[in-house]
Each structure stands twice: as C-alpha cells, then as structure tokens.
Design a protein around this motif. Sequence first.
Motif, mmCIF file in Angstrom:
data_model
loop_
_atom_site.group_PDB
_atom_site.id
_atom_site.type_symbol
_atom_site.label_atom_id
_atom_site.label_comp_id
_atom_site.label_asym_id
_atom_site.label_seq_id
_atom_site.Cartn_x
_atom_site.Cartn_y
_atom_site.Cartn_z
ATOM 1 N N GLY A 198 0.850 -1.286 0.068
ATOM 2 C CA GLY A 198 -0.143 -0.057 0.098
ATOM 3 C C GLY A 198 0.745 1.357 -0.035
ATOM 4 N N LEU A 199 2.009 1.225 0.152
ATOM 5 C CA LEU A 199 3.041 2.392 0.049
ATOM 6 C C LEU A 199 3.034 3.197 -0.950
ATOM 7 N N ASP A 200 3.021 2.578 -2.213
ATOM 8 C CA ASP A 200 3.078 3.283 -3.410
ATOM 9 C C ASP A 200 1.501 3.996 -3.619
ATOM 10 N N ASP A 201 0.665 3.551 -3.224
ATOM 11 C CA ASP A 201 -0.785 4.332 -3.413
ATOM 12 C C ASP A 201 -0.594 5.690 -2.445
ATOM 13 N N LEU A 202 -0.151 5.417 -1.277
ATOM 14 C CA LEU A 202 -0.170 6.404 -0.285
ATOM 15 C C LEU A 202 0.710 7.535 -0.870
ATOM 16 N N LEU A 203 2.068 7.171 -1.294
ATOM 17 C CA LEU A 203 3.034 8.232 -1.599
ATOM 18 C C LEU A 203 2.232 9.193 -2.851
ATOM 19 N N ASN A 204 1.397 8.492 -3.672
ATOM 20 C CA ASN A 204 0.870 9.293 -4.758
ATOM 21 C C ASN A 204 0.048 10.530 -4.006
ATOM 22 N N PHE A 205 -0.476 10.272 -2.880
ATOM 23 C CA PHE A 205 -1.195 11.401 -2.394
ATOM 24 C C PHE A 205 -0.276 12.111 -1.462
ATOM 25 N N ALA A 206 1.146 11.944 -1.362
ATOM 26 C CA ALA A 206 1.533 12.468 -0.141
ATOM 27 C C ALA A 206 2.116 14.063 -0.636
ATOM 28 N N SER A 207 2.047 15.006 0.306
ATOM 29 C CA SER A 207 2.764 16.463 0.094
ATOM 30 C C SER A 207 4.172 16.447 0.647
ATOM 31 N N TYR A 208 4.206 15.367 1.790
ATOM 32 C CA TYR A 208 5.761 15.614 2.481
ATOM 33 C C TYR A 208 6.160 13.850 2.667
ATOM 34 N N VAL A 209 7.160 13.568 2.459
ATOM 35 C CA VAL A 209 7.860 12.120 2.708
ATOM 36 C C VAL A 209 8.815 12.437 3.733
ATOM 37 N N VAL A 210 8.779 11.498 4.828
ATOM 38 C CA VAL A 210 10.044 11.559 5.799
ATOM 39 C C VAL A 210 10.337 9.751 5.606
ATOM 40 N N CYS A 211 11.657 9.598 5.124
ATOM 41 C CA CYS A 211 11.918 8.217 5.080
ATOM 42 C C CYS A 211 13.194 7.767 5.716
ATOM 43 N N SER A 212 13.475 6.587 6.073
ATOM 44 C CA SER A 212 14.722 5.991 6.654
ATOM 45 C C SER A 212 15.930 6.225 5.716
ATOM 46 N N ALA A 213 16.832 5.896 6.105
ATOM 47 C CA ALA A 213 18.259 6.126 5.075
ATOM 48 C C ALA A 213 18.443 5.248 3.993
ATOM 49 N N LYS A 214 17.839 3.902 4.240
ATOM 50 C CA LYS A 214 17.866 2.920 3.275
ATOM 51 C C LYS A 214 16.585 3.169 2.117
ATOM 52 N N PHE A 215 15.573 3.683 2.340
ATOM 53 C CA PHE A 215 14.478 3.699 1.717
ATOM 54 C C PHE A 215 14.548 4.381 0.283
ATOM 55 N N PRO A 216 15.058 5.690 0.101
ATOM 56 C CA PRO A 216 15.396 6.365 -1.398
ATOM 57 C C PRO A 216 15.971 5.169 -2.360
ATOM 58 N N GLN A 217 17.045 5.006 -2.189
ATOM 59 C CA GLN A 217 17.527 3.926 -3.107
ATOM 60 C C GLN A 217 16.965 2.569 -3.399
ATOM 61 N N ALA A 218 16.352 1.881 -2.158
ATOM 62 C CA ALA A 218 15.738 0.849 -2.206
ATOM 63 C C ALA A 218 14.285 0.952 -3.186
ATOM 64 N N TRP A 219 13.681 2.031 -3.184
ATOM 65 C CA TRP A 219 12.374 2.401 -3.664
ATOM 66 C C TRP A 219 12.615 2.828 -5.259
ATOM 67 N N THR A 220 13.821 3.680 -5.442
ATOM 68 C CA THR A 220 13.828 3.917 -6.689
ATOM 69 C C THR A 220 14.901 3.451 -7.674
ATOM 70 N N GLY A 221 15.952 2.377 -6.788
ATOM 71 C CA GLY A 221 16.963 1.820 -7.694
ATOM 72 C C GLY A 221 18.031 2.729 -7.889
#
Length: 394
Positions: A211-234
Amino acid sequence: MMLTLLHIPPLPINSPSSPPPRRRRCPPPMAAFASAPQQSKPLVLGCGAVSVDYLATVASFPNPDDKIRSLALKVEGGGNAGNALTGAARLGLSPRIISKASNDALGKSILKELQDDGVDTSYMTVADGGNSPFTYIIVDNQTKTRTCIHTPGYPPMKPEELTKENLFAALHGVEMVYFDVRLHETALLVAEEASQRKIPILVDAEKKREGLDDLLNFASYVVCSAKFPQAWTGASSTPVALVHMLLRLPNLKFVIVTRGEKGCLMLERSMTDASETEETDVEDLLESLEQKVDLSSSMAKCVASKSNLRISADGVGSMSGRLIMGTAEDIPSEELIDTTGAGDAFIGAVLYGLCTGMPVEKMLPFAAQVAACSCRALGARTGLPHLTDPRLSL
C-alpha cells in the motif's frame, strides 16, 4: 551466565478459524462530553500502528543459545503512529489517531497512555476479543542498536470498520494527516478523503510496505529512512534517489531522508520553474554543503543551497528546488541510551513544524533536537520532550 525471564500473561490470540470478535469504537474521554473551549492547538490526524513495547537492555546482543541477564527493563506504549503523535502532542499539537486495539489489558494500557498524553483515541476501533499488538525490543548497550520482534494485533483492522461518519468527523478541522503505512487499506480511505479536502499529507516511508506506493501518490511530504530512497528507486546514491522521488511524485513538496548520527537530507521543490537556469548536479551540490558544516559545534545545524536551482541527477532528470542538509546533535556516549523511536520523534517534530509554519532552516535542527532527547532514555516515549524543555531551541 543466567537467563532472566520476564513473565507475560498469556494473550487471547485468535486463530483465523475463530469466530470474529465483536468490535466497537473506543469511547472518548469523559472530558470530551463537557463543553470545551474553542480549539486553539493545530489539529493533526494520524493513521497507523500502536502497540505495547517490552524493552530489555543487555550488555551485548546474545549469541545463539546464550543465556544472559537484562540490565534494565521497561514496558511502555509503542508503534510508529502512536509514538509520533505522542511526540507531537507534547510539543503542542492536538492529535487524533485512527488505529485498532483489543479490549485486553494491553489494549487498555495503549489507550490510557495515549489519552494521558493528549492524543484523541475516540476514532480507534476496539475489538471485544483477539489480542493487541506488542513488541519485544532488545537494546544492545555495546553497539547502541535495538532489535525488534513484533507480534501484530488480531484480528487486523478492516476498512469497513471506519465508517464514513467517523472518517468525516476525524478529518474535521485537521491541518495535516500523517500515515506510517500500517493499516494500509484503511489508510488509503483516509488519504483519498483528505486529498479531496485539500488537507496536506505526510507519509513515513520507513521501508517498502503493501500500500505504500498508493499512499505516496497522495503525499505532500515524505520522511523516509536512510535505506528507503535507493531501495524504492534503484538509484545509485541517496541524493540521486531524492531527485528521482520528486520527479516520480509530482504532488510532493519535499522529501527528507533521516541518516541517524549523520543527520538528514531534504530536497525541496521550488514553487517557480527554474528550467532556464544552468543545471547543478545533486551530488556536487551535497558535497558543497558538507564543506560548509561547522564541525566544531555539537549542536544540530542546517545548511542550505541557494533557492530555485535547477538540480540534476545523471540518468534521472532535473527539477527546480534546493537541497538542505541537517546535522544531528552530537550525543555523548554516556548519555546515549536507546535509539528506539528516534525516527518517530523526528516525525512528531516535523508535524509540529509544518502545522505551526516553522521555516525549514529551523524545523530540521528542531526535529534533530527532539530526536536527540528521545535517545537519552529507554523506550520510544519516555524521553520525548515537551515544548518547554530547555534542551529545545526555537
């Protein structure tokens, strides 16, 4: 070495074949029925996890088949949403929470702790059976790390348990909605209605979840952990991944990645287009910010690039914005007790900063100070400061 055993009363865990328990909404505190003065604190709504944490500090993490003694033991409320909203309440916001617990001893403890800290639990669902969520947390005194063993609540929350009437009431007057990406089906209902009402949404992207991707599409702001950005985007690096996230999520105003003792990075989108401006590579930009940091001070600080730059990332694209780097407070080793919930403390402070119009240059050091306070006590909530705490500077 001897084993110290903690006796926990057996919990009524239902099997999937058990008949569904009756459910009810948590009644609001008695004070809610009295005529109250007009709301003055900013309202924020959170949807996500609550639990009870059993924390044991040990000299060092045990090897397989070891028997060791605990150095300290604490039982207190936990769960990302519960922690972040408790932190926001202590700082001066008026939080509401959508979540679920059972009508067992743990559930009653969860509700009482939240209510005592000023979190409105009247939109929580309480099941007349099953078990409330709980987590065993081993805090390693040698490495200053923690290991979590979580037992989810049963039965899980279903979207139909949040009626439209309760959803509309929970969102009434709210200035910000926050999700930790648990209870994702219910969260999506809340996000859709909040979006319709133009209420800003903050998402805690700790790791990939259903469900994360669906919620991110609504997000105005995101706070994420150190590993998440690379894990999500490659992407090849964190700065490149942040550019990728803002290009992929057009509604996003900023993304913050927390990096523990290294502080945090924020990439903020500009309100005006800078497409005609010469492009600046995001990794070169980060390197220039790192050179500006005053390493002689132990206090949390913030350094920012110029506004409205055209920031590029090789193989990804470019966007208009600015890069901000926040440093963490340098905590002496003898004062560092437990990092459990430090990210939740940071998010609670970001919620406060956004709801009160705090400039980013002040919000990031402030959030770092709040997180540092939480690390000076065992558990996610004991060290959460109030706004009047002398260790905080506004």
